[in-house]
Design a protein around this motif. Sequence first.
Motif, PDB file in Angstrom:
ATOM      1  N   HIS A  96       9.790  -4.064  12.131  1.00 21.73           N
ATOM      2  CA  HIS A  96      10.186  -5.044  10.959  1.00 21.73           C
ATOM      3  C   HIS A  96       9.482  -4.464   9.615  1.00 21.73           C
ATOM      4  N   GLN A  97       8.061  -4.319   9.958  1.00 20.42           N
ATOM      5  CA  GLN A  97       7.262  -4.188   8.744  1.00 20.42           C
ATOM      6  C   GLN A  97       7.512  -2.582   8.325  1.00 20.42           C
ATOM      7  N   ARG A  98       7.739  -1.941   9.009  1.00 20.47           N
ATOM      8  CA  ARG A  98       7.989  -0.365   8.591  1.00 20.47           C
ATOM      9  C   ARG A  98       9.476  -0.248   7.842  1.00 20.47           C
ATOM     10  N   ALA A  99      10.452  -1.210   8.591  1.00 19.95           N
ATOM     11  CA  ALA A  99      11.567  -1.197   7.967  1.00 19.95           C
ATOM     12  C   ALA A  99      11.783  -1.655   6.532  1.00 19.95           C
ATOM     13  N   ILE A 100      10.900  -2.851   6.393  1.00 27.11           N
ATOM     14  CA  ILE A 100      10.914  -3.513   5.053  1.00 27.11           C
ATOM     15  C   ILE A 100      10.285  -2.533   3.997  1.00 27.11           C
TER      16      ILE A 100
END
Length: 399
Positions: free
Chosen positions: A180-184
């Motif tokens: 999630h952090q990388r996608a955001i």
Amino acid sequence: MTRVLQDAYIVAASRTPIGRAPRGAFRHVRPDDLLVRAIHAALAQVPGLDPARIEDAIIGCAIPEGPQGLNVARIGVLLAGLPKTVGGATINRFCASGLAAITMAADRIRVGEADVIIAGGTESMSQVPMMGNAPSINPSVFQGDENIGIAYGMGLTAERVATQWKVSREDQDAFALQSHQRAIAAQQAGEFSDEIVPVQVVERSADLQSGEIRTRERNISLDEGPRIDTSLDALAKLRPVFAAGGSVTAGNSSQTSDGAGALILVSERILKEYNLTPLARFVSSAVRGVPPEIMGIGPKEAIPVALKLAGITQQDVDWIELNEAFAAQSLAVIRDLGLDPARVNPLGGAIALGHPLGATGAIRAATIVHGLRRRNLRYGMLTMCVGTGMGAAGIFERV
């Protein structure tokens, strides 16, 4: 007649945003319409190419029934307004359907049977459920233990992989959070802008008091899955959903999703004739089987074969899109093969971005070929586990 093998090049790659299923933005959008949008966007990337030169469209779909049945590839071609001379074939290798479509298109070009082919995938998990509307498993599967793994749900296979490869719940949740952090971060940096085509959604609702039909239009331009508000604490509170006392949860599993992707592959002759600049060269692919009950470990068998066919080593691969069916199987593959975690899913994976089954291969291929070019990298690899016990891998080279 002896044919000389030639290279197949990707000159366009586009995808729709990925919608959450079953209640996301695309819940009422037909999968053939999503495919049309992806095809139009891919064609727009090569405006000089004569559509009459396209010979076929090979489209992956994991559950080809209902609104994505009746050979959705050919229907998509016709609805997209392409010449009636363009063929269409829908293929199914479950989660690897999109990659299989690209491989088949590349192979036809490489042996000289075609010069221009559209390859892609489409899937609506909102409109067609995971197992289809009327699943029917051969009764022989349940007679003894030899084939019983075929009947296992995907989540149960992930639990078995987590146990056998000793992947803890904590590690799975940490991997999910990172996705999630990388996608955001990727969304905020505009990393997907080269590959995503916005989709306009029209929603209608009835006002029961006035009797009026209200219309709302939305332009969807980002994947719906990434959650900026998730945390390790939030993930830790989720209960296992596939096995009592297990470790696989909705939070560390891929999201059910809707989406489509399309790529255009051409021969070197077409490159020269239309003076096209390729995004990448299709290098190699491989598929290997594993026991169905540990389905998720499949990539560890396919990856070495694809690398050998490409004539490169694991260290040569700059970008790896490892489809995150589950954190458990992703981590098992990464650890078993010694993959560099920094090179795996740098923009997040299916846990955050979503996994529209038969479309995922095409979608993630678009991410790779645009990413390689944007970051001036050479080799990218797409790999995934596949239902009933398979692994698939494909390698691309920026040229």
